[in-house]
Design a protein around this motif. Structure first.
Motif, PDB file in Angstrom:
ATOM      1  N   THR A 164       0.834  -1.209   0.000  1.00  0.00           N
ATOM      2  CA  THR A 164       0.000   0.000   0.000  1.00  0.00           C
ATOM      3  C   THR A 164       0.868   1.260   0.000  1.00  0.00           C
ATOM      4  O   THR A 164       0.444   2.297  -0.496  1.00  0.00           O
ATOM      5  N   ALA A 191      -0.978  -7.146  -5.561  1.00  0.00           N
ATOM      6  CA  ALA A 191      -1.690  -7.687  -4.401  1.00  0.00           C
ATOM      7  C   ALA A 191      -2.567  -6.683  -3.632  1.00  0.00           C
ATOM      8  O   ALA A 191      -3.693  -7.005  -3.290  1.00  0.00           O
ATOM      9  N   PRO A 192      -2.087  -5.472  -3.318  1.00  0.00           N
ATOM     10  CA  PRO A 192      -2.925  -4.606  -2.481  1.00  0.00           C
ATOM     11  C   PRO A 192      -3.900  -3.731  -3.282  1.00  0.00           C
ATOM     12  O   PRO A 192      -4.633  -2.937  -2.708  1.00  0.00           O
ATOM     13  N   LEU A 193      -3.924  -3.873  -4.608  1.00  0.00           N
ATOM     14  CA  LEU A 193      -4.734  -3.003  -5.451  1.00  0.00           C
ATOM     15  C   LEU A 193      -6.207  -3.409  -5.445  1.00  0.00           C
ATOM     16  O   LEU A 193      -6.541  -4.530  -5.076  1.00  0.00           O
ATOM     17  N   SER A 194      -7.056  -2.499  -5.881  1.00  0.00           N
ATOM     18  CA  SER A 194      -8.486  -2.802  -5.973  1.00  0.00           C
ATOM     19  C   SER A 194      -9.099  -1.883  -7.026  1.00  0.00           C
ATOM     20  O   SER A 194      -8.490  -0.884  -7.421  1.00  0.00           O
TER      21      SER A 194
ATOM     22  N   VAL B 167       1.674  -0.546   6.780  1.00  0.00           N
ATOM     23  CA  VAL B 167       3.073  -0.832   6.430  1.00  0.00           C
ATOM     24  C   VAL B 167       3.955   0.390   6.648  1.00  0.00           C
ATOM     25  O   VAL B 167       5.162   0.251   6.830  1.00  0.00           O
ATOM     26  N   LEU B 220     -10.279  -6.255   5.267  1.00  0.00           N
ATOM     27  CA  LEU B 220      -9.400  -6.031   4.121  1.00  0.00           C
ATOM     28  C   LEU B 220      -9.587  -7.137   3.087  1.00  0.00           C
ATOM     29  O   LEU B 220      -9.120  -8.259   3.263  1.00  0.00           O
ATOM     30  N   THR B 222      -8.416  -7.535   0.121  1.00  0.00           N
ATOM     31  CA  THR B 222      -7.286  -7.990  -0.677  1.00  0.00           C
ATOM     32  C   THR B 222      -6.309  -8.842   0.139  1.00  0.00           C
ATOM     33  O   THR B 222      -5.350  -9.361  -0.392  1.00  0.00           O
ATOM     34  N   CYS B 223      -6.564  -9.008   1.452  1.00  0.00           N
ATOM     35  CA  CYS B 223      -5.648  -9.819   2.255  1.00  0.00           C
ATOM     36  C   CYS B 223      -5.804 -11.281   1.888  1.00  0.00           C
ATOM     37  O   CYS B 223      -6.913 -11.794   1.789  1.00  0.00           O
TER      38      CYS B 223
END
Ligand code: B12
Lengths: 221, 235
Positions: A164, A191-194, B167, B220, B222-223
């Motif tokens: 992110t 992976a963290p995208l949407s 993060v 979340l 996307t986890c």
């Protein structure tokens, strides 16, 4: 004669790129996608015919299985590799304009991010789909993205990120790209995208995997 | 008193689980023979490409506390948010850790891509990720043993970027560790180099308990832990 194209399609679907490939066992010792493409050309099939009647339908079958969760990333990869082995022999026809290439796409992992693998898989699959991929590698700055689209007019862009904290660089890159060539279509993944993030920064779409991305690109190209 | 502990375990000490590698490919069962064979072959070679380093800083009672939804470790205040707070609020000490398998596996994977062996490159990468996870498990067991020795208890391990903990807090976490700890450097974006590295904390104290990650309380989407959960409920 038709058998030749059928067998070629089977090789691509099963990821048998050439004669030496040991898998799948039922095709061991037989010609693979590379040899069969040469044979099909010798037999008088045009590059377009080989592409449209053997290679693309084979990729389509793998893609369908992927969409149904019956095939996975490694299956897409080996099919794309076999496809690329066949395309090597068709390239001269595309370059001479005798057959159609889909277009250019610039791919890169954003600045501050070193995650290579996702982008590399997308690259492979898109190459297999007939896209000319310009790979900017990892840690790609906004300026590098912008310069690449200026250098390759009409190209699309795909950006990748792992975290992110690195995906936020996408907005900056998108703006730099649009400042050079406003109409450029920019897609995002990782992976963290949407889709929500893609909408928020004004990108043209988020795709979770190379297959759904390739399907969309087929629609818009 | 010594508070920094670092190790270079040998490969055989880790519990690398092949099923996790197949699972990451997408195969919960019936992995095609071709992928099993390549994985077996590469796993044998991976041992030589991995450079295992793992360590932690032990914060004794008094240098760690959790209050008002925040975690305070020495001079750093962490916004751990609700989910992790609920697991750690009774801590009185902590272990701040990092593990890394070096960049050998990344280079090895990249080489396969360059040599037109993308499948091997992809599987080598998955193997690297699994080794990193196994190394974090190994270190967690070390921390657990340390706690036991001192007659105290420990929590599960928690990492920035999971369970709603940003993060971006990696910078604070690494400020508690020596420079270049276990060969890991942070870039401005909070990304660890080498890639195959994991950071985090384990809470310690008489009231700590090891609990499964509370994924049911996180939203979340996307986890990957959530993705596993939705597969489970779907099937
Ligand atoms: C394996 C893994 C690791 C491994 C290896 C990481 C690596 N860089 O090699 C290890 C265990 C070391 C690790 C560590 C960490 N991880 Co991690 N990790 C993962 C995991 C499970 C898979 C990532 C992966 O490699 N997938 C395989 C590759 C092939 O997939 P991919 O890169 O996503 O690419 C695919 C698609 O995304 C898509 N795609 C990719 N790019 C593009 C581009 C376009 C245009 C399109 C259309 C599609 C597309 O196509 C690809 C093929 O299908 C993900 C969760 C998940 N399921 O995604 C978390 C995840 C990426 N990790 C996460 C985190 C937080 C971390 C750590 C920060 C934890 C920590 N504090 O230690 C560290 C960071 C490491 C670092 N270097 O800084 C978070 C990131 C989200 C966030 N909060 O920022 C994730 C999303 C987990 C989560 N919370 O849900 N991780």
């Amino acid at each position: 004669m038709k058998d030749l194209l059928e067998q070629l399609g089977l090789c691509v679907e099963k990821g048998k790129s050439d004669r030496n490939a040991a898998f799948p066992p039922e095709l061991r010792g037989m010609d693979g996608a590379s040899e069969l493409t040469l044979k099909a050309l010798e037999a008088g099939f045009s590059a377009n015919q080989i592409l449209n009647e053997a290679l693309m339908p084979a990729m389509q079958r793998v893609g369908d299985r992927f969409a149904e969760h019956k095939a996975f990333i490694p299956d897409l990869m080996i099919a794309a590799r076999a496809m690329n082995a066949a395309m090597e022999h068709l390239k001269p026809f595309f370059e001479s304009g005798e057959a159609q290439h889909r277009g250019k796409i610039v791919l890169g992992t954003v600045e501050g991010d070193q995650h290579d693998i996702g982008k590399n898989i997308v690259k492979m699959v898109l190459k297999g789909e007939g896209w000319d991929v310009i790979d900017l590698g990892t840690n790609t700055s906004a300026t590098e993205f912008a310069e690449a689209v200026a250098e390759h007019p009409g190209s699309l862009v795909g950006m990748s990120a792992l975290l992110t904290t690195t995906m936020v660089k996408m907005e900056e890159s998108l703006q730099a790209i649009r400042a050079k060539i406003p109409a450029t279509k920019v897609f995002v993944g990782g992976a963290p995208l949407s889709q929500a993030f893609s909408d928020q920064i004004g990108a043209d779409g988020y795709f979770p995997d190379p297959h759904s991305f390739a399907l969309h690109l087929r629609e818009i190209s | 008193m010594k508070d920094i502990f670092s190790y270079r375990p040998v490969f055989n000490e880790l519990r690398v689980n092949k099923e996790n590698i197949f699972g990451a490919m997408g195969y919960e069962k019936n992995t095609p023979e071709q992928y099993i064979q390549i994985t077996d072959k590469l796993l044998k070679e991976a041992e030589h490409a991995a450079e295992l380093q793992a360590g932690y800083r032990w914060l004794s009672p008094g240098s760690a506390k959790a209050e008002h939804g925040k975690l305070v470790l020495v001079d750093q205040v962490f916004e751990i948010r609700k989910i992790i707070y609920s697991q750690l609020h009774l801590l009185d000490g902590a272990a701040v850790f990092a593990v890394s398998i070096g960049s050998g596996i990344d280079n090895w994977s990249r080489k396969f891509f360059e040599e037109d062996e993308p499948l091997a490159g992809y599987i080598a990468d998955l193997i690297g990720s699994e080794i990193a996870e196994a190394l974090a498990d190994w270190l967690e067991a070390k921390i657990a043993a340390h706690a036991l020795e001192l007659g105290t208890k420990h929590s599960n391990r928690y990492s920035p970027g999971y369970c709603d903990w940003s993060v971006a807090e990696q910078h604070k976490l690494f400020s508690l560790l020596p420079d270049n700890f276990c060969g890991v450097r942070l870039n401005n974006s909070g990304l660890m180099v080498p890639q195959k590295s994991i950071s985090g904390i384990v809470g310690t104290g008489a009231k700590m308990k090891w609990r499964e990650y509370p994924c049911d309380r996180c939203s979340l989407e996307t986890c990957y832990k959530q993705i596993h959960k939705s597969h489970e409920t779907a099937s």
